[in-house]
Design a protein around this motif. Structure first.
Motif, PDB file in Angstrom:
ATOM      1  N   HIS A  12      93.104  39.483   3.524  1.00  0.00           N
ATOM      2  CA  HIS A  12      94.100  38.858   4.401  1.00  0.00           C
ATOM      3  C   HIS A  12      93.669  37.453   4.770  1.00  0.00           C
ATOM      4  N   ALA A  62      98.098  46.536  11.119  1.00  0.00           N
ATOM      5  CA  ALA A  62      97.145  45.657  11.771  1.00  0.00           C
ATOM      6  C   ALA A  62      96.572  46.349  12.985  1.00  0.00           C
ATOM      7  N   VAL A 100      94.112  40.501  13.842  1.00  0.00           N
ATOM      8  CA  VAL A 100      93.922  40.922  12.458  1.00  0.00           C
ATOM      9  C   VAL A 100      92.479  41.338  12.182  1.00  0.00           C
TER      10      VAL A 100
END
Length: 234
Positions: free
Chosen positions: A80, A5, A71
């Motif tokens: 995601h 990330a 993120v």
């Protein structure tokens, strides 16, 4: 954050999210005490209890904003986001369906998980623009506090189809503003410095933070079952 990330894992955020979980469990424990007749406290809407709930929501939603920035702060990670959004959507449906059986007169149509799903959609475009997130977030909160928009927006047109009182409701105003503030906070140096890391965050704190959605879903049914069993034994 997990490896790969944009941000390293911030233990201060883990601690904040874990604190929110602990307070939430305490809140629901006391709510169940009232529900089963052990106490007569005016929870969740009485003085003090309403503010207690607002503290919990603030902690959770700041963490939601932080996660969006962590993120998606450099680029939007569609896979995601889609996976997380679908988890929230399915969990929200489960909450609504279960509330229809357990509390048909006060069923949940837009609670915490519904809000997080909607706020994620609304706020993820700001993940790369923390200053803009700060400005818009403050505007959203101000609009609500000046009374220019109702917390029930945008449900006014179908309000007659919804319960007059719901066991859990989180308005887009002002709480979307708190998520946006979380996006801004994620980019601040004092938070990136991770002030609580030196305290040695216990592993269970990080575990609770990582699995907060599961804990949110299962803790109240467990508490409810335990209180129900206890009431049958009396």
């Amino acid at each position: 954050m997990k490896k790969g990330a944009n941000f390293k894992r911030i233990y201060t955020i883990d601690a904040m999210r874990c604190l929110a979980i602990v307070l939430m469990v305490i809140f629901h424990f006391i709510y169940d005490l009232k529900y089963f007749g052990y106490v007569s406290w005016d929870i969740p809407d009485g003085p003090g209890w309403r503010q207690f709930r607002q503290v919990i929501l603030t902690l959770f939603f700041v963490c939601v904003g932080f996660s969006l920035a962590a993120v998606h702060g450099r680029q939007f990670r569609s896979k995601h986001f889609t996976k997380r959004f679908m988890q929230l959507l399915l969990a929200s449906v489960a909450v609504t369906v279960s509330s229809l059986f357990m509390a048909p007169n006060n069923w949940i149509f837009f609670g915490v998980l519904h809000f997080i799903a909607a706020a994620s959609l609304l706020c993820v475009p700001f993940a790369r623009f923390p200053k803009l997130a700060l400005i818009v977030g403050l505007i959203v909160i101000a609009i609500y506090n000046f009374g220019w928009v109702s917390s029930i927006w945008p449900f006014q047109p179908v309000r007659h189809l919804l319960p007059s009182y719901t066991n859990d409701y989180v308005g887009l105003f002002p709480w979307t503003g708190v998520v946006l503030l979380g996006i801004w906070l994620a980019r601040q140096q004092f938070l990136q410095a991770d002030p609580l890391k030196s305290w040695g965050t216990p592993k269970w704190v990080a575990f609770a933070s990582r699995h907060s959605l599961i804990i949110y879903l299962v803790h109240q049914p467990i508490l409810f079952a335990l209180f129900g069993a206890a009431s049958l034994l009396h």
